[in-house]
Design an enzyme around this catalytic site. Sequence first.
Site, mmCIF file in Angstrom:
data_model
loop_
_atom_site.group_PDB
_atom_site.id
_atom_site.type_symbol
_atom_site.label_atom_id
_atom_site.label_comp_id
_atom_site.label_asym_id
_atom_site.label_seq_id
_atom_site.Cartn_x
_atom_site.Cartn_y
_atom_site.Cartn_z
ATOM 1 N N GLU A 58 15.539 -13.158 12.915
ATOM 2 C CA GLU A 58 14.250 -12.716 12.409
ATOM 3 C C GLU A 58 13.433 -13.833 11.779
ATOM 4 O OE1 GLU A 58 14.429 -9.042 10.309
ATOM 5 O OE2 GLU A 58 12.284 -9.001 9.961
ATOM 6 N N ARG A 61 10.758 -11.127 16.118
ATOM 7 C CA ARG A 61 11.400 -9.910 15.647
ATOM 8 C C ARG A 61 10.517 -9.160 14.646
ATOM 9 N NH1 ARG A 61 17.905 -9.667 14.835
ATOM 10 N NH2 ARG A 61 18.091 -7.580 14.007
ATOM 11 N N HIS A 89 7.315 1.192 4.132
ATOM 12 C CA HIS A 89 8.199 0.844 3.006
ATOM 13 C C HIS A 89 7.499 1.069 1.672
ATOM 14 C CE1 HIS A 89 10.848 -1.992 5.653
ATOM 15 N NE2 HIS A 89 11.344 -0.774 5.596
ATOM 16 N N LYS A 96 21.706 -6.779 11.921
ATOM 17 C CA LYS A 96 21.286 -6.794 10.518
ATOM 18 C C LYS A 96 22.162 -5.814 9.754
ATOM 19 C CE LYS A 96 16.727 -7.026 9.053
ATOM 20 N NZ LYS A 96 15.264 -6.832 9.293
ATOM 21 N N HIS A 153 12.876 7.912 6.060
ATOM 22 C CA HIS A 153 12.377 6.640 6.595
ATOM 23 C C HIS A 153 11.485 6.804 7.835
ATOM 24 C CE1 HIS A 153 12.252 2.402 7.638
ATOM 25 N NE2 HIS A 153 12.733 2.680 8.843
ATOM 26 N N HIS A 184 6.014 -0.552 9.288
ATOM 27 C CA HIS A 184 7.013 -0.642 8.220
ATOM 28 C C HIS A 184 6.474 -1.201 6.907
ATOM 29 C CE1 HIS A 184 9.828 0.538 11.287
ATOM 30 N NE2 HIS A 184 10.815 0.535 10.408
ATOM 31 N N GLU A 218 10.922 5.889 15.544
ATOM 32 C CA GLU A 218 11.307 4.531 15.954
ATOM 33 C C GLU A 218 11.305 4.406 17.481
ATOM 34 O OE1 GLU A 218 11.723 2.234 13.602
ATOM 35 O OE2 GLU A 218 12.572 3.206 11.816
ATOM 36 N N ARG A 265 35.791 -13.554 6.328
ATOM 37 C CA ARG A 265 34.590 -14.229 6.845
ATOM 38 C C ARG A 265 34.221 -13.788 8.260
ATOM 39 N NH1 ARG A 265 37.362 -18.204 4.280
ATOM 40 N NH2 ARG A 265 36.554 -18.624 2.199
ATOM 41 N N LYS A 293 14.821 -3.200 21.846
ATOM 42 C CA LYS A 293 15.313 -3.914 20.667
ATOM 43 C C LYS A 293 16.167 -5.117 21.081
ATOM 44 C CE LYS A 293 16.938 -3.880 16.055
ATOM 45 N NZ LYS A 293 17.228 -3.164 14.813
ATOM 46 N N ASN A 335 8.574 -4.516 12.904
ATOM 47 C CA ASN A 335 8.135 -3.937 11.640
ATOM 48 C C ASN A 335 6.819 -3.182 11.750
ATOM 49 O OD1 ASN A 335 10.323 -4.763 10.037
ATOM 50 N ND2 ASN A 335 9.515 -6.845 10.013
HETATM 51 N N1 LIG Z 1 20.245 -2.615 10.210
HETATM 52 C C1 LIG Z 1 19.076 -2.348 10.752
HETATM 53 O O1 LIG Z 1 18.578 -3.093 11.596
HETATM 54 C C2 LIG Z 1 18.354 -1.103 10.308
HETATM 55 C C3 LIG Z 1 17.240 -0.656 11.018
HETATM 56 C C4 LIG Z 1 16.649 0.511 10.605
HETATM 57 C C5 LIG Z 1 17.142 1.229 9.548
HETATM 58 N N2 LIG Z 1 18.220 0.765 8.861
HETATM 59 C C6 LIG Z 1 18.797 1.519 7.752
HETATM 60 O O2 LIG Z 1 19.280 2.754 8.247
HETATM 61 C C7 LIG Z 1 19.303 3.702 7.182
HETATM 62 C C8 LIG Z 1 18.725 5.001 7.686
HETATM 63 O O3 LIG Z 1 19.514 5.457 8.763
HETATM 64 P P1 LIG Z 1 19.689 6.997 9.044
HETATM 65 O O4 LIG Z 1 18.346 7.587 9.127
HETATM 66 O O5 LIG Z 1 20.604 7.155 10.168
HETATM 67 O O6 LIG Z 1 20.315 7.491 7.658
HETATM 68 P P2 LIG Z 1 21.740 8.105 7.298
HETATM 69 O O7 LIG Z 1 22.820 7.244 7.730
HETATM 70 O O8 LIG Z 1 21.683 8.436 5.841
HETATM 71 O O9 LIG Z 1 21.763 9.453 8.147
HETATM 72 C C9 LIG Z 1 20.847 10.466 7.831
HETATM 73 C C10 LIG Z 1 21.569 11.768 7.513
HETATM 74 O O10 LIG Z 1 22.040 12.321 8.727
HETATM 75 C C11 LIG Z 1 23.415 12.643 8.637
HETATM 76 N N3 LIG Z 1 23.960 12.491 9.976
HETATM 77 C C12 LIG Z 1 24.052 11.361 10.704
HETATM 78 N N4 LIG Z 1 24.506 11.643 11.929
HETATM 79 C C13 LIG Z 1 24.727 12.981 11.980
HETATM 80 C C14 LIG Z 1 25.179 13.875 12.980
HETATM 81 N N5 LIG Z 1 25.472 13.451 14.207
HETATM 82 N N6 LIG Z 1 25.299 15.168 12.644
HETATM 83 C C15 LIG Z 1 24.966 15.620 11.418
HETATM 84 N N7 LIG Z 1 24.504 14.832 10.452
HETATM 85 C C16 LIG Z 1 24.379 13.519 10.726
HETATM 86 C C17 LIG Z 1 23.954 11.703 7.607
HETATM 87 O O11 LIG Z 1 25.121 12.255 6.999
HETATM 88 C C18 LIG Z 1 22.789 11.591 6.624
HETATM 89 O O12 LIG Z 1 22.842 12.640 5.700
HETATM 90 C C19 LIG Z 1 18.516 3.081 6.048
HETATM 91 O O13 LIG Z 1 19.400 2.656 5.056
HETATM 92 C C20 LIG Z 1 17.825 1.882 6.686
HETATM 93 O O14 LIG Z 1 17.610 0.831 5.781
HETATM 94 C C21 LIG Z 1 18.840 -0.386 9.245
HETATM 95 ZN ZN LIG Z 2 12.616 1.570 10.671
#
Ligand SMILES: NC(=O)c1ccc[n+]([C@@H]2O[C@H](COP(=O)([O-])OP(=O)(O)OC[C@H]3O[C@@H](n4cnc5c(N)ncnc54)[C@H](O)[C@@H]3O)[C@@H](O)[C@H]2O)c1
Ligand SMILES: [Zn+2]
Lengths: 382, 382
Positions: free
Chosen positions: A247, A251, A262, A155, A277, A258, A197, A133, A237, A255
């Site tokens: 949220e 917050r 999305h 999140k 994204h 977004h 972003e 937990r 942020k 978006n």
């Molecule tokens: N929790 C939140 O508040 C929040 C906010 C925005 C997005 N997200 C989520 O984040 C995700 C997208 O994140 P992302 O764009 O980082 O995707 P990701 O984690 O898939 O990374 C993108 C690609 O880059 C590669 N990568 C990452 N760091 C690297 C590095 N230093 N060197 C080489 N390759 C590298 C990864 O292996 C992957 O193939 C989505 O699932 C989205 O829903 C969450």
């Molecule tokens: Zn985003």
Amino acid sequence: MSLSSHPPEAGGRRSVRVELGERSYEILIGAGLLQGTGAEMARRLPCARALVVADETVAPLHAPALLASLERAGISAALHQVPAGETTKRFSELERLVDRTIAERLERGDALVALGGGVVGDLTGFAAGVVRRGMHLVQVPTSLLAQVDSSVGGKTGINSPRGKNLIGVFHQPSLVVADTAVLETLSEREFRAGYAEVAKYGLIDRPDFFGWLEANWRAVFAGPGRAEAVAVSCQAKADVVAGDERETGARALLNLGHTFGHALESAAAYDPARLVHGEAVSIGMALAHRFSTRLGLCPASETERAVRHLQAVGLPTAIREIPGPAFLADELMNKIAQDKKVQRGSLTFILTRGIGQAFVARDVEPAAVAGFLAEEITAGPA
Amino acid sequence: MSLSSHPPEAGGRRSVRVELGERSYEILIGAGLLQGTGAEMARRLPCARALVVADETVAPLHAPALLASLERAGISAALHQVPAGETTKRFSELERLVDRTIAERLERGDALVALGGGVVGDLTGFAAGVVRRGMHLVQVPTSLLAQVDSSVGGKTGINSPRGKNLIGVFHQPSLVVADTAVLETLSEREFRAGYAEVAKYGLIDRPDFFGWLEANWRAVFAGPGRAEAVAVSCQAKADVVAGDERETGARALLNLGHTFGHALESAAAYDPARLVHGEAVSIGMALAHRFSTRLGLCPASETERAVRHLQAVGLPTAIREIPGPAFLADELMNKIAQDKKVQRGSLTFILTRGIGQAFVARDVEPAAVAGFLAEEITAGPA
Ligand SMILES: NC(=O)c1ccc[n+]([C@@H]2O[C@H](COP(=O)([O-])OP(=O)(O)OC[C@H]3O[C@@H](n4cnc5c(N)ncnc54)[C@H](O)[C@@H]3O)[C@@H](O)[C@H]2O)c1
Ligand SMILES: [Zn+2]
Ligand SMILES: NC(=O)c1ccc[n+]([C@@H]2O[C@H](COP(=O)([O-])OP(=O)(O)OC[C@H]3O[C@@H](n4cnc5c(N)ncnc54)[C@H](O)[C@@H]3O)[C@@H](O)[C@H]2O)c1
Ligand SMILES: [Zn+2]
């Protein structure tokens, strides 16, 4: 010019604090911080053991340095590897990670460490939120998107076959270490997507930052401007999160771009060959501006300025730039209606009155959106 | 004599409030409340839809009345059935329930309704905590154990193959409806096992309640004394929960009898033919008293009184009463050391100075426990 309220300390390192009472934590930002992660954790947490989670791309590149840093700090650490890509945010990977965490006999004071992009961060954060937990979580974001967005705010979650991010918890990290040097190994396309972003924070409510980005984006891409851009983004942020941890209100401004974004990602079946994204968010922000102008809310010159900057860094700003089959306005409208932010049928959009003047608009006419999208698809900029 | 601070309202209904700021909620207690659950939900929640979760034993007995009550209140409701038994608290059932919840298009204001014992309550609570990062949860406990313990306090979760309740979240319900009439269909063995937790509240810090139980337990088993016993128990748990929502301190007292009890359950492989949870707790409480007496902390007469009452209602109070192969002291000690409440090797036990005088003892000598257990197994009461 320095925009962040926390100018660089010795060594160029910055720190931003997320104020959440007893859940407050520090975001450390700077080149080369990965090597010091173990020491920073040992200073802050009871932590005797850690489990580092990384995807198959990031693990060979950066896990050895992180594991060595943990060992040096007296923290016994193991590595848990997951497949790369969005599909890793699923139940079976959550179960595998939770089982591994328990098998490693991590106690409540120990930590899960997310080394990677948003995918690894969201999955690991969720696991940390549910094992016993709630265990300590340390975010070591390695993508630009993760450094400026997903690693901050608590999140966490995975996807349902019926929609993205529908399953998860709020679980704040105990520490975030954003090493801007690890971004060197990130592909240019992923870096650029993350930049959408960064620009978003300027467009929401930081017009000065947006002006700084217009002047300095090349330094952000090249390296010297990176820590500044990450620090201002994290501060932006952090401010929103501190005011609305779960949220329920302000917050929502995060978006911006977004809702449209999305819908496009979903209609493109999350196929990264078509759209990632950040690219969807870039197009979504351009759409939000053009739609605001069309509604008479935002001067055309402001919209042009926003779009011009996104184009300058090489981001897409129109639906017709997305490769592959054309989109249908009806399909996008259905996606928008399914969006989890829709409350009892009325549409909530983030619209704007100009650069840095975004606001939450409730009761947007679905017909107006549909007409606008149809036009964008058939006659919009390409 | 009425011990609960909230004496019966018209119709014999009682209500206990759990004070947790904006997460406060009401526990309604009384015979026949099931039929009014829909109306009570409609008064409190935005709720347009609900998904009722019940196991295959409880569903045919009580789901029709609950579903009808929801429909009468204008809440459109569906039923999700799960297998009966502890093994339902697993990842695959969590995933199936989460998927169903999303498929039913429940929005954030809608509710998951747990109709059942602690198994259904823990699983449903966990699902409600993670779908859209938190949905409304209504607990409609149908076992005595669930009415006096598991439905109150917000602990939810599932089991890991490596240990019970290791995976979950804190997620408070929005409402608890304890209909004491649904207990009519519960087996006598399950009712008696739940009674161990009722007695526990008296033994922890309510000596008056313990005295009342000694005088009135027959009325509790038969029916007329039930609402009073449930109300006092819920008040006792609510008091502890209000002071320590996330179990960092005082809430540990609720584990009286549970360190020994969990070790016995685990050593018996959670085989209900040998031992169910409340029986293990009953033996565990007897052991905690005898061990306290042996350490010179608790007068022998107090321990005798505690044990005598548990025996009077037909609960086991000695390890040697458990059917099947004999236990080994070493095995039990290993289980105790693995217990999730163990912090960095030192043993924490709930011990007592007499009826209603339990306390948290840290740094209990493992050797003293081992010696005590060996004696109980070979020479203890049988
Ligand atoms: N929790 C939140 O508040 C929040 C906010 C925005 C997005 N997200 C989520 O984040 C995700 C997208 O994140 P992302 O764009 O980082 O995707 P990701 O984690 O898939 O990374 C993108 C690609 O880059 C590669 N990568 C990452 N760091 C690297 C590095 N230093 N060197 C080489 N390759 C590298 C990864 O292996 C992957 O193939 C989505 O699932 C989205 O829903 C969450
Ligand atoms: Zn985003
Ligand atoms: N969350 C908490 O704070 C908390 C506290 C204590 C126990 N628990 C959990 O609760 C679970 C045990 O709860 P339980 O003893 O209610 O087990 P349970 O849910 O398995 O119910 C026991 C049996 O009684 C049946 N049953 C329930 N109500 C009935 C009724 N009215 N008529 C006929 N049959 C009925 C069930 O089908 C089941 O077979 C354990 O998993 C334990 O970990 C949780
Ligand atoms: Zn118990």
